[in-house]
Write an enzyme that holds these catalytic residues in place. Structure first.
Site, PDB file in Angstrom:
ATOM      1  N   CYS A  18       0.831  -1.204   0.000  1.00  0.00           N
ATOM      2  CA  CYS A  18       0.000   0.000   0.000  1.00  0.00           C
ATOM      3  C   CYS A  18       0.867   1.256   0.000  1.00  0.00           C
ATOM      4  CB  CYS A  18      -0.909  -0.011   1.223  1.00  0.00           C
ATOM      5  SG  CYS A  18      -1.887   1.491   1.444  1.00  0.00           S
ATOM      6  N   ASP A  32      25.804  10.582  57.246  1.00  0.00           N
ATOM      7  CA  ASP A  32      27.173  10.310  56.805  1.00  0.00           C
ATOM      8  C   ASP A  32      27.498   8.837  57.011  1.00  0.00           C
ATOM      9  OD1 ASP A  32      27.532  12.942  56.130  1.00  0.00           O
ATOM     10  OD2 ASP A  32      28.427  13.491  58.063  1.00  0.00           O
TER      11      ASP A  32
END
Length: 542
Positions: free
Chosen positions: A121, A357
């Site tokens: 197509c 920490d």
């Protein structure tokens, strides 16, 4: 019967003669009835031929082909069509013989065809032909099954090559000319997009292959089908010269001809300029689109909880310096490994209410954290399974412990970060003093309330945080004398306060500080987070 009107006949004629497949003819006729697209394309083609008045030709197609096989006249006979596609011949419109025209009216034009090299197509490049059908549905379903996803519904998405926009525009101009001659008003936006037609065809087929799973418009599980075409550059190249400003190279794109760029260019150029550079109707393609890998993606799942950290040598996240790992593990990794395994997720993003920490413990009820699990193959765990997952994490290491582990929504994740600086946190620090002290030397500290600090960005984090002076508040402090050079300092502070710098002063970058208050050098030897005062996630009874 196809939902077409008499006024559609000239459009159908033009599109079939241009090499459009039956389904694209329906698209340009603005047929939005989904069932029409689910019909076998050969059946739709026959109905279109009947509709435009070529009934007799449609009935005698095969007999004419077989009787005239090998003869020169067979070049004008209608042959068999490829499964899912338009006829391998190109349709030509020729006037019917006078007698037939009088009997059938103006719509009884006879359709003759001629051989073409390709039956692909010109509008959808095969997407709505052989690439839309049971075989493609089987491939999609197999890919989904291979991923072993758990899902209740799925949404089907499709990615198409950019030149479909160019070809569709050419077809539209071709149709628009006919409509203008017939004084018919129809907008380009009325044309059914290839994506929509593809989904209408495939949704039911895919659902059937997956045992009846609902294919819906919105779902947490997406199955994406991508198509490419080798002639994309050739079809779109003229746009680069006519609308150069629409096409700019990007790092992550292999081609400048993206769908968005092509659409933008088509909106800018006039019909006259377009027709000057591109065929009208589109040229026959040499091949159809190529399907790429089917991609499956499940929306993220979010989990939350609280963690304790009992080790003073464990970072919250992987600690890398110049690409080299400094610690063997992290809080994030110890939690993530069992979670990723349970949800079978491809990755994760970790976040928390602040961070400690590497040498700081987190005690008490723990620190709230959340994880976004990326592309999880499993998205639902029962309460018991979540409890078992929590136990698995806790048994995997004595360095951390998790509590209140639960699945949450994306929206709920935001609660962890809401009003972050207004929150409070409690700490216990072990403080060293240069000079010998007695308990009465530090007693006055207990009476200090709501002490405002000016904290310049600490030297230790200056490499990753902008230089600024931040005001923070120490709401209250309590001291516990230990010996002439040590005492415990309990603090309740505004979130974001640098406790270490408050104790030792950071060379005067935090003012006031404990050294200034005691009029002697002080330092911090140990620090523990006792509580993070965030009422989230909800507590789960043990």
């Amino acid at each position: 019967m196809l939902p077409l009107k008499d006024g559609d006949k000239p459009v159908v004629h033009k599109l079939l003669s241009s090499g459009c497949c039956a389904r694209c003819v329906l698209r340009f006729c603005c047929v939005s009835v989904q069932a029409a697209y689910r019909k076998p394309p050969q059946e739709t083609l026959e109905e279109l031929r009947v509709f435009i008045g070529n009934t007799e030709n449609g009935k005698s197609r095969q007999s004419a082909t077989h009787s005239a096989a090998g003869s020169p006249e067979s070049q004008n006979a209608v042959g068999s069509d490829p499964p899912g596609g338009p006829p391998i011949k190109r349709v030509k419109l020729e006037p019917a013989e006078p007698g037939a025209a009088a009997a059938e009216g103006d719509a009884a034009a006879e359709v003759k065809v001629e051989e073409e090299e390709s039956g692909v197509c010109v509008a959808c490049l095969g997407i709505l032909q052989e690439l839309s059908g049971p075989n493609q549905a089987v491939k999609i379903a197999e890919r989904v099954k291979e991923g072993e996803y758990e899902f209740d519904t799925l949404v089907l998405s499709v990615s198409l090559p950019a030149q479909l926009c160019v070809r569709e525009h050419s077809c539209w101009l071709h149709v628009k000319k006919e409509l203008r001659e017939k004084s018919s008003a129809l907008g380009k936006d009325d044309v059914v997009p290839v994506k929509e037609a593809f989904k209408w065809i495939m949704q039911g087929l895919v659902a059937k292959e997956l045992g009846g799973v609902a294919v819906v418009i919105r779902s947490l599980f997406e199955v994406s089908v991508e198509f490419t075409h080798p002639e994309t550059e050739a079809d779109c190249h003229f746009l680069a010269s006519t609308c150069a400003d629409c096409f700019k190279p990007t790092k992550n794109k292999q081609s400048v001809f993206t769908r968005m760029a092509v659409v933008k260019a088509l909106e800018k150029i006039s019909d006259a300029v377009f027709l000057k550079h591109y065929a009208f109707p589109p040229p026959r393609p040499s091949s159809s689109c190529v399907p790429r890998d089917v991609q499956c993606l499940h929306a993220s799942v979010f989990i939350a909880g609280r963690y304790n950290k009992f080790c003073r040598s464990l970072p919250q996240t992987p600690w890398l310096i110049d690409g080299e790992r400094r610690m063997e593990s992290s809080v994030e990794e110890l939690i993530a490994a069992p979670v990723l395994s349970s949800f079978r997720a491809a990755g994760f993003n970790f976040s928390s209410s602040g961070r400690e920490d590497v040498d700081v413990r987190t005690l008490g009820n723990g620190r709230p954290f959340a994880m976004e699990l990326l592309n999880p193959h499993r998205s639902k765990l029962s309460r018991e399974e979540m409890k078992q997952l929590q136990e698995t994490i806790n048994e995997s290491s004595d360095k951390i412990r998790v509590r209140d582990l639960q699945i949450v929504s994306r929206e709920a994740m935001g609660r962890m970060k809401e009003g972050e600086e207004a929150k409070t946190k409690s700490y216990t620090a072990l403080v060293w003093t240069q000079k010998a002290i007695q308990s009465q030397d530090i007693a006055f500290i207990d009476g200090i309330k709501d002490l405002t600090l000016d904290q310049k960005t600490p030297l230790r984090v200056l490499h990753r945080r902008a230089l600024a002076v931040r005001q923070r508040v120490v709401h209250r402090m309590n001291t516990r004398y230990l010996d002439p050079h040590h005492f415990h300092l309990e603090l309740k502070t505004q979130a974001g306060t640098y406790i270490k710098e408050f104790v030792h002063g950071d060379f005067g970058r935090t003012k006031p500080n404990m050294s200034a208050l005691l009029k002697m050098d002080t330092d911090i030897l140990e620090l523990d987070v006792e509580s993070v005062d965030v009422d989230w996630p909800p507590s789960i009874p043990e």
